[in-house]
Design an enzyme around this catalytic site. Structure first.
Site, mmCIF file in Angstrom:
data_model
loop_
_atom_site.group_PDB
_atom_site.id
_atom_site.type_symbol
_atom_site.label_atom_id
_atom_site.label_comp_id
_atom_site.label_asym_id
_atom_site.label_seq_id
_atom_site.Cartn_x
_atom_site.Cartn_y
_atom_site.Cartn_z
ATOM 1 N N ARG A 65 0.874 -1.110 0.205
ATOM 2 C CA ARG A 65 -0.535 -0.232 -0.294
ATOM 3 C C ARG A 65 0.867 1.300 -0.120
ATOM 4 O O ARG A 65 1.569 1.139 0.860
ATOM 5 C CB ARG A 65 -0.456 0.078 1.088
ATOM 6 N N LYS A 200 -2.866 0.898 14.702
ATOM 7 C CA LYS A 200 -3.246 2.185 13.325
ATOM 8 C C LYS A 200 -3.812 3.371 13.966
ATOM 9 O O LYS A 200 -4.657 3.337 15.167
ATOM 10 C CB LYS A 200 -4.004 1.551 12.176
ATOM 11 N N LYS A 202 -5.769 6.941 12.608
ATOM 12 C CA LYS A 202 -5.923 7.509 11.012
ATOM 13 C C LYS A 202 -6.812 9.285 11.109
ATOM 14 O O LYS A 202 -6.869 9.550 12.056
ATOM 15 C CB LYS A 202 -6.830 6.596 10.011
ATOM 16 N N CYS A 427 -7.570 -10.930 0.781
ATOM 17 C CA CYS A 427 -7.952 -11.019 2.443
ATOM 18 C C CYS A 427 -7.531 -12.328 3.886
ATOM 19 O O CYS A 427 -8.926 -12.540 2.701
ATOM 20 C CB CYS A 427 -8.887 -9.925 2.905
ATOM 21 N N CYS A 466 -15.947 -8.791 5.928
ATOM 22 C CA CYS A 466 -16.443 -8.889 7.011
ATOM 23 C C CYS A 466 -16.996 -8.027 7.996
ATOM 24 O O CYS A 466 -16.876 -6.755 7.848
ATOM 25 C CB CYS A 466 -14.607 -9.467 7.425
ATOM 26 N N CYS A 470 -13.683 -2.175 6.170
ATOM 27 C CA CYS A 470 -12.949 -1.530 4.996
ATOM 28 C C CYS A 470 -13.558 0.122 4.654
ATOM 29 O O CYS A 470 -12.815 -0.013 3.518
ATOM 30 C CB CYS A 470 -11.710 -2.361 4.412
#
Ligand code: SRM
Ligand code: SF4
Length: 553
Positions: A65, A200, A202, A427, A466, A470
């Site tokens: 990414r 993470k 964001k 994924c 899932c 995302c």
């Protein structure tokens, strides 16, 4: 804190010599990376994956990414991405819901060569994944405005400011000079320290009235306060995030809370202290409970604000009034206001590729070469082709059409407002399909909406394989979340402007029954809606009991 309780990932980070691990050694070996190094690779922007279509055998590859602040790329950079995707990846460019690009299907032994090539084009994958501040998003629409340009600059500034400081990326991938590993943490990684963030992180920046990037779902959001095209500052939002787990009720999606107002000069210091409070207090034991949203949920926003203010040494001003948000997709032709135009192209699930009938990848490369525009990736996985002279409008459309690409005006509103995550086959967390099946579902839904005369409704459908969320399904009018083999949880009642979470309406709906489950509800909406009411608002007003009764009738 009792160190024995720390999560395994904390141990891996701690012992990794600032994200080095033994990646460099394992890179030479013709076997997949070991688990510890696979964890560390994320901070270098990479995931080790295997093709889940191939049952019974594990064929490993690398997903990478890139870090592209505010989704902004030049024509030269676009052409480099196009070329590298062809030579090293699976010949597709995947635009993501965070305004950046992923490549899938890389061979381990070729990653380093590719990173060295892309480094020349000033693109990096450093910190695109992992427990650090990720790609910073901002409204990508290039309307001629000083305040908008500043928003883009702040996205780059924040992105650069919060890049890991250590030298591991440069040493491993770019043959950078080796540094002394015995230096104290304050010197090597002055902000993050040895163990980086608990999870993470964001950050997004929104333009007032334009929530094209779902600002409230970010860990930290800044909404510009603009007066007469002058950037006065930002309202700060903190504690958004969407990941949840079907069987763990202590995990949930959450929209952010207002923290206060900051001037442009205060933006970086406040971001630093917000993240530092999280760094020092976030849960490092249970990774399912590690995001800042849980800290803010557990503490309450007032305690969190006091902690930030104590570190800053001053109080934050109250949030400024803002116009209501709308969700702009920025598709079609728009006058930038500087004599140039931009064209927002809807890219189905963000996948740029060539098929037998639609040669989108070839068309975009031709446009990049011929017109040298800039590009901007949206949080809806679409692509803006920007800085075009007015006379380019017809030729750009001609190139797209001659390669079989449908223009936004030929698409239905539901198609434009719909996105799916990657899911299968790459994924590792996918329970069901995502981007591979949504187009068929939308085709079916489109017909029903047209039959009901609802084709002009901007109904958003978002699908994920899932519950990690995302494609941000929990703010959509209709959210479809992978639940078990071929079955989805159906969420209803979000708002297309991203200001309200939806709720689960029905669980375990088989894929081929999704549209037939929705049709009675859409019919009822058509008959009983109030003027101007959206489908999400309607579902909330009438309530799920009534909708279930309608369904059962
Ligand atoms: Fe995501 C993990 C793809 C945006 C929440 N996400 C993953 C991984 C890396 C799977 C994994 O951990 O093994 C997926 C890679 C799939 C693949 O094969 O490519 C993946 N996420 C994506 C992308 C590509 C979806 C897309 O189709 O566009 C998006 C890339 C964004 C980027 O460029 O940085 C993407 N992921 C999001 C978003 C939306 C957003 O940020 O606006 C969310 C919800 C917001 C949030 O963070 O809460 C999101 N991804 C997750 C989570 C749940 C985190 C949590 O708090 O529980 C995971 C799982 C995890 O981290 O353990 C995850
Ligand atoms: Fe994978 Fe789940 Fe994210 Fe979809 S939502 S890309 S299935 S982690």
């Amino acid at each position: 804190m009792d160190d024995t309780k720390l999560s395994k990932v904390e141990r891996i980070k701690d012992e990794s010599s600032y994200l080095r691990g033994t990646i460099e050694e394992e890179l030479q070996q013709d076997i997949p990376f070991t688990e510890d190094n696979a964890v560390l690779l994320k901070a270098h922007g990479m995931y080790q994956q295997h093709d889940r279509d191939l049952r019974g055998q594990k064929v490993h590859s690398i997903m990478i990414r890139w870090r592209i602040p505010a989704g902004q790329i030049s024509a030269e950079q676009y052409l480099v991405l196009d070329d590298l995707a062809t030579r090293y990846a699976n010949n597709t460019i995947k635009l993501t819901t965070r305004e950046t690009v992923q490549f899938h299907g890389l061979i381990k032994g070729e990653v380093k060569a590719m990173l060295q090539e892309i480094h020349q084009a000033l693109i990096t994958s450093q910190g695109a994944c992992g427990d650090v501040v990720r790609n910073v998003t901002a409204c990508p629409a290039p309307f001629h405005s000083r305040a908008r340009a500043q928003l883009t600059e702040y996205a780059s500034l924040l992105s650069t400011h919060f890049l890991p400081h250590g030298n591991a990326y440069s040493e491993i991938w770019l043959d950078g000079e080796k540094v002394d590993l015995l230096e104290p943490a304050e010197k090597v990684e002055p902000f993050y320290g040895k163990t980086y963030l608990p999870r993470k992180f964001k950050i997004a920046l929104a333009y007032p009235g334009d929530n094209c990037l779902d600002i409230f779902t970010n860990d930290l959001g800044f909404v510009a306060i603009v007066d007469d095209d002058t950037l006065k500052g930002f309202n700060v939002l903190v504690g958004g995030g969407l990941g949840m787990n079907h069987t763990q009720p202590e995990t949930f999606p959450r929209l952010s809370d207002p923290l206060g107002f900051v001037t442009p000069e205060q933006l970086i210091p406040v971001a630093e202290q917000v993240i530092a409070v999280y760094r020092d207090n976030g849960d490092r034991v249970n990774r399912k409970h590690s995001r800042i949203k849980y800290l803010i949920h557990d503490w309450g926003i007032d305690r969190f604000r006091s902690e930030v203010e104590a570190r800053l040494g001053y109080k934050l001003a109250p949030s400024a009034p803002l116009p209501p948000f709308e969700a702009h997709l920025h598709l079609g032709w728009h006058n930038q206001g500087d004599g140039r135009w931009f064209f927002g192209l809807s890219v189905e699930n963000g996948r740029i590729r060539d098929t037998e009938t639609v040669r989108l990848k070839t068309a975009l490369a031709e446009i990049a070469l011929k017109f040298q525009p800039r590009f901007a990736i949206t949080a809806n996985q679409d692509l803006l082709i920007t800085n075009l002279p007015p006379e380019a409008q017809i030729p750009v459309e001609t190139i797209l059409r001659s390669h079989g690409v449908r223009l936004p005006r030929e698409l239905s509103l539901v198609q434009m407002h719909s996105i799916a995550c990657v899911a299968l086959p790459t994924c590792s967390l996918a329970i069901t399909e995502g981007e591979r099946v949504l187009p068929n579902l939308i085709d079916e839904l489109e017909l029903e909406l047209a039959r009901l005369g609802l084709q002009d409704e901007p109904i958003s459908v978002r699908m994920t394989g899932c519950p990690n969320g995302c494609a941000r399904p929990y703010v959509a009018d209709i959210g479809l979340v992978g639940r078990s083999l071929n079955k989805y949880s159906l969420f209803l009642g979000g708002r297309v402007d991203g200001t309200r979470l939806n709720k689960i309406y029905k669980d375990l709906v088989p894929f081929n029954e999704i549209v037939s489950t929705l049709v009675p509800l859409l019919t009822y909406f058509k008959e009983s809606r109030q003027p101007g009411e959206t489908f999400g608002d309607f579902c909330v007003r009438v309530g799920f009991d009534e909708l279930l009764a309608v369904q059962a009738a």
